[in-house]
Design an enzyme around this catalytic site. Structure first.
Site, PDB file in Angstrom:
ATOM      1  N   TRP A  21       0.837  -1.199   0.000  1.00  0.00           N
ATOM      2  CA  TRP A  21       0.000   0.000   0.000  1.00  0.00           C
ATOM      3  C   TRP A  21       0.879   1.260   0.000  1.00  0.00           C
ATOM      4  O   TRP A  21       0.666   2.190  -0.766  1.00  0.00           O
ATOM      5  CB  TRP A  21      -0.925  -0.016   1.218  1.00  0.00           C
ATOM      6  N   ASP A  51       1.596  -8.303  -1.075  1.00  0.00           N
ATOM      7  CA  ASP A  51       0.167  -7.978  -1.066  1.00  0.00           C
ATOM      8  C   ASP A  51      -0.031  -6.572  -1.612  1.00  0.00           C
ATOM      9  O   ASP A  51       0.631  -5.627  -1.176  1.00  0.00           O
ATOM     10  CB  ASP A  51      -0.388  -8.056   0.354  1.00  0.00           C
ATOM     11  N   TYR A  56      -4.316   0.945  -5.000  1.00  0.00           N
ATOM     12  CA  TYR A  56      -3.121   1.559  -4.419  1.00  0.00           C
ATOM     13  C   TYR A  56      -2.399   2.378  -5.493  1.00  0.00           C
ATOM     14  O   TYR A  56      -1.702   1.850  -6.338  1.00  0.00           O
ATOM     15  CB  TYR A  56      -2.187   0.499  -3.853  1.00  0.00           C
ATOM     16  N   HIS A 122     -12.048  -6.598  -1.587  1.00  0.00           N
ATOM     17  CA  HIS A 122     -11.358  -5.580  -0.813  1.00  0.00           C
ATOM     18  C   HIS A 122     -12.303  -4.842   0.136  1.00  0.00           C
ATOM     19  O   HIS A 122     -12.879  -3.810  -0.203  1.00  0.00           O
ATOM     20  CB  HIS A 122     -10.684  -4.596  -1.769  1.00  0.00           C
ATOM     21  N   SER A 153     -10.611  -9.515   2.168  1.00  0.00           N
ATOM     22  CA  SER A 153      -9.989  -8.603   3.114  1.00  0.00           C
ATOM     23  C   SER A 153     -11.132  -7.943   3.867  1.00  0.00           C
ATOM     24  O   SER A 153     -12.047  -7.400   3.236  1.00  0.00           O
ATOM     25  CB  SER A 153      -9.141  -7.565   2.370  1.00  0.00           C
TER      26      SER A 153
END
Length: 328
Positions: A21, A51, A56, A122, A153
């Site tokens: 991220w 990941d 992002y 997500h 997630s």
């Protein structure tokens, strides 16, 4: 770097991975050179799990990963990405077959691969977990060869518990650290019973558990630690793990005497997470090579003593629990 089984998929990964991220956006300015150096340093240190997510940096993180992997050649690490947050509004209807396919195909292009190792929904709305047709749509993507495995997630422990009821959910990613230990109460047992991989994110509570911040620390305007303090942009639990900043700083001072000689507080925080066998991989972020190397080195720390574990639990109970325990 020790490896752990990644759930039931028949593959193991190093217990410390790389959370990408920070090299995408929302953590202040990180230039391409530093991001690329961080990725190389992590991979050189034995990291084999990365990941990322399609949002992002609007794909920047995925593209940087693809660039580094192309430069290195050889065996690819396990790369997990996420989809769903590109939707203008989070609704179950947004997770249509058309949208999911478009998200996946975009990530395939960004990552320059034919198949995604792991696709994670997500942090979708809670109600989505009660719509099996969404998971059936992801199954179609597996059948088409676009995705090898899929998971979720989540923001809340309750979402994680619901997600593992779906038999082909291979992994659950959630916030787990010394300031957010609730998943260990019930969810970890369920994940182990169903052989579901657990990915621990926000392991340093957005840097609070690095011990480097002060009351007068200033963050860039583009850093979520500045613009999401009260959940203005996304779930506040993603910023400092939902702990009020000043409360977290006070708790960190209680933790400081527990840091082993030769280690950093960040490494202590990562080693705490690795004390839980249910965790498959922990994914600290890194904005430069030095941070990536230090994160990977935490795997070499010896197990924490019962006394240290009890002391950390006591600090959580006294300082942090009232602010976060029942929220997520």
């Amino acid at each position: 770097m020790q490896s752990r089984p990644f759930g039931r998929i028949g593959r193991s990964v190093g217990e410390i991975g790389f959370g990408a991220w920070a090299i995408g956006d929302a953590w202040g300015q990180v230039d391409d050179a530093d991001a690329i150096a961080a990725l190389h340093a992590a991979l050189d240190a034995g990291v084999d799990f990365i990941d990322t997510a399609d949002v992002y940096g609007d794909g920047r993180s995925e593209r940087l990963i693809a660039r580094v992997l192309k430069e290195r050649g050889g065996e690819r690490p396990f790369v997990a990405t996420k989809a769903g947050r590109r939707l203008p509004q989070q609704t179950v209807a947004g997770y249509s077959a058309e949208n999911l396919t478009a998200f996946v195909e975009r990530s395939l292009r960004n990552l320059e691969t034919d198949t995604l190792d792991l696709l994670q929904l997500h942090c979708p709305p809670t109600d989505l977990y009660y719509h099996p047709e969404v998971f059936e749509r992801v199954e179609r993507l597996v059948e088409q060869g676009k995705v090898r495995h899929y998971g979720v997630s989540v923001e809340r422990v309750e979402e994680a518990l619901k997600a593992v009821e779906y038999p082909n959910v291979a992994s659950v990613q959630l916030i787990f650290n010394a300031f957010r230990p609730r998943p260990a109460e019930l969810f970890f047992r369920q994940a182990q019973a169903k052989r579901v991989a657990v990915i621990a994110r926000v392991p340093l509570a957005s840097g609070l558990l690095s011990g480097k911040f002060r009351p007068d620390t200033r963050f860039e305007a583009s850093d979520h630690r500045q613009f999401n303090r009260k959940g203005e942009a996304f779930d506040v639990g993603e910023t400092f793990a939902g702990v009020p900043y000043e409360v977290g700083l006070a708790a960190v001072e209680k933790i400081r005497p527990l840091v082993p000689d030769g280690a950093t507080m960040a490494q202590l925080a990562l080693r705490w997470i690795l004390m839980f066998d249910a965790v498959s991989v922990v994914i600290p972020g890194a904005r430069n090579a030095q941070q990536a190397q230090a994160n990977a080195a935490a795997a070499a720390l010896p197990p924490l003593s019962d006394e240290v574990m009890q002391a950390l639990a006591g600090i959580y109970d006294e300082h942090i629990r009232p602010h976060v325990h029942q929220r997520w």
